[in-house]
Design an enzyme around this catalytic site. Structure first.
Site, PDB file in Angstrom:
ATOM      1  CB  CYS A 175     -59.031 -18.143 -14.086  1.00 22.72           C
ATOM      2  SG  CYS A 175     -59.180 -18.958 -12.467  1.00 22.72           S
ATOM      3  CG  HIS A 223     -56.514 -14.246 -12.514  1.00 26.06           C
ATOM      4  ND1 HIS A 223     -57.777 -13.904 -12.956  1.00 26.06           N
ATOM      5  CD2 HIS A 223     -56.660 -15.386 -11.785  1.00 26.06           C
ATOM      6  CE1 HIS A 223     -58.648 -14.796 -12.505  1.00 26.06           C
ATOM      7  NE2 HIS A 223     -57.999 -15.705 -11.796  1.00 26.06           N
ATOM      8  CD  GLU A 261     -57.016 -10.893 -14.816  1.00 21.25           C
ATOM      9  OE1 GLU A 261     -57.905 -11.377 -14.088  1.00 21.25           O
ATOM     10  OE2 GLU A 261     -56.314 -11.588 -15.583  1.00 21.25           O
TER      11      GLU A 261
END
Length: 545
Positions: free
Chosen positions: A379, A515, A517
């Site tokens: 990001c 993202h 994750e």
């Protein structure tokens, strides 16, 4: 099958680990073949955590459908296969907002709108809607029993248990059983008082999870059962462990899932926890270790980067290495210089907002690029990498993002002004638009370049990842940047937005606008994090020669 509900509350103190305990139980029930989902009910007045400080609240976990939710939903997705959505998390603020909107429309036909029944009914409706189509729903109530803020939620679940029938509802209460070194024993009185508080609300817990730094002895569990009016086999000891992935096995070994299935009259197979046993084995038997520096602005609270930290650990599991994470304040890079980044095997810059510490992140990206250190930007981590490349390779002096310098000469990152809402309507947003709920959120398709490093890791040219941002790469300046050697490795499904960049003449320099994750799990890992940790190991080996 009728939907069964397990309501999870916490007592004595906060931060006992309700979310982890509930998710671990959900993992066991899922391993028995049940269709399980989870919900988190937060008692704060904010409509959602989207505009809350990460230092106060921790990270904002983004679901596939674009909801900005509590970080506990990240735990849920890491423990069970069910994907969370906006139905799985709501707050007091959201409930009151909905009820007040109905009142303004006249939906209540002139009635006096009150906490009971209007607020409690709204809570019950959302719980039932979130549980539709599932065998078992675990509903975690945020906060601690005794807090004023939690009372409407507790009253709502008390009523709901009556509405659906007690044969389909269980109350599980997590409580602290402290060990007193001076006395040489654990103390049960805090648990007794916490249960007494629950009883005063009208809730009799069916299961007690006793958190302690050691196993709670059988005689103390029997004492708790007697004074709290709970079956002895339903008093579960949950001691501190060195890995949260051991908790499903710890709960199963005490027969918690058997007790629940019997209470719900569920005739299902025994739980197969072999996947979790494999995770525990991989974690306990690494073949090496790497040190990865994470440069951010919220490092005083690691929970602000909870999913990133967990995803790095998952990447370690897939490479059979222990990942040591060094948290570095980006402002320290500004004041002390890039020397503090030495002796790292890889560098990661996660997402974030605001100008504080940005120049330190830009310097970090340059250090990684010029020294061939593996770099993963997420990001804002991609945006600072782009700014750095524009300044120092392309020659765009003082290139920046309009988020930080609105009138900069080279705005290589700028605000996306036209968005499409969930109905497909175009909506124009500016710097003056509200901060809450005005970002590009949720799962978005991305087309990956055939010749990219990322293509090799994903094994596909079409991927879907979750987003949370309102600034993007400025396409007007992109040709100059590409001509200087930056590879655009991924674009949005409509080919309008840059999603992934790579530096081709670097061993491993990848940055993404999304993202990754949020979709990493201990059992499956994630291609980007697995590749990143592998690159860190290879860099370490090269440096050792």
């Amino acid at each position: 099958m009728t939907t069964n509900y397990i309501f999870v509350t916490g007592g004595v103190v906060s931060s006992l680990g309700k979310g982890i305990a509930a998710a671990s139980l959900a993992a066991i029930l899922e391993a028995r073949g049940l269709n399980v989902t989870m919900m988190k009910l937060d008692p704060y007045i904010n409509v959602d955590p989207g505009t809350m400080s990460p230092i106060q609240h921790g990270e904002v976990f983004v679901t596939e459908d674009g909801a900005e939710t509590d970080l506990d939903l990240g735990h849920y997705e890491r423990f069970i296969r069910t994907k969370m959505s906006r139905r799985n998390n709501f707050t007091t603020g959201r409930i009151y907002s909905d009820v007040l909107r109905k009142e303004r429309r006249g939906d209540y036909l002139g009635a006096t709108v009150q906490v009971i029944p209007h607020i409690t009914n709204a809570i019950k409706e959302r719980i039932v809607a979130g549980g539709e189509g599932h065998d078992v729903v675990l509903v975690e109530i945020g906060g601690t029993v005794g807090d004023i803020e939690s009372l409407p939620f507790l009253e709502a679940i008390r009523q709901l248990a009556v509405d659906i029938g007690r044969e389909h509802a269980l109350f599980m209460h997590l409580t602290l059983v402290p060990y007193m070194a001076a006395a040489g024993e654990v103390k049960t009185k805090p648990t007794q008082h916490s249960v007494k508080e629950l009883l005063s609300i009208g809730i009799q817990p069916d299961i007690l999870i006793c958190r302690s730094d050691r196993a709670v002895p059988a005689n103390e569990r029997a004492k708790i059962a007697l004074f709290c009016n709970v079956a002895e086999k339903a008093v579960i000891s949950l001691k501190d462990v060195d890995s949260i992935y051991k908790i499903p096995g710890l709960l199963k070994s005490q027969g918690l899932d058997d007790y629940i299935c019997k209470r719900f009259s569920l005739n299902v197979p025994e739980a197969n926890l072999s996947e979790w046993e494999q995770v525990i084995y991989e974690e306990a038997n690494p073949a090496g270790e790497v040190t990865i520096g994470m440069v951010g602005k919220y490092i005083e609270l690691p929970d602000a980067y909870k999913s990133v930290i967990e995803a790095l650990k998952h990447g370690g599991l897939k490479n059979r290495v222990t990942v040591n994470i060094k948290l570095i304040d980006s402002q320290d890079v500004e004041t002390r210089g890039v020397e503090i980044l030495k002796d790292l095997d890889a560098i990661l810059i996660p997402g974030g907002f605001g100008y504080r510490g940005v120049e330190g992140k830009i310097a970090t990206a340059r250090f990684a690029r010029e020294n061939n250190i593996p770099y993963l930007g997420i990001c804002l981590g991609m945006q600072v990498a782009l700014i750095e490349f524009a300044r120092n390779v392309v020659g765009m002096e003082n290139a920046n993002s309009t988020e930080f310098v609105p009138d900069c000469k080279y705005p290589v990152v700028a605000l996306i002004t036209e968005w499409r809402d969930e109905d497909g309507n175009v909506e124009v947003r500016t710097e003056k638009s509200d901060l809450g709920g005005t970002m590009r959120l949720g799962a978005q398709a991305c087309q990956v370049s055939e010749d990219s490093l990322v293509r090799k890791m994903y094994g596909s040219t079409t991927i879907t990842e979750r987003h949370r941002h309102r600034y993007e790469v400025n396409n007007m300046l992109l040709k100059q940047i590409e001509a200087a050697g930056l590879r655009i490795a991924g674009r949005s499904g409509d080919d309008q937005l840059v999603e992934i960049i790579e530096v081709p003449n670097h061993p491993w320099f990848v940055a993404c606008q999304f993202h990754p994750e949020f979709t990493s799990t201990p059992r499956d890992g994630h291609p980007l994090f697995a590749g990143f940790v592998k690159a860190a190991s290879e860099y370490q080996k090269r440096q050792a020669k």
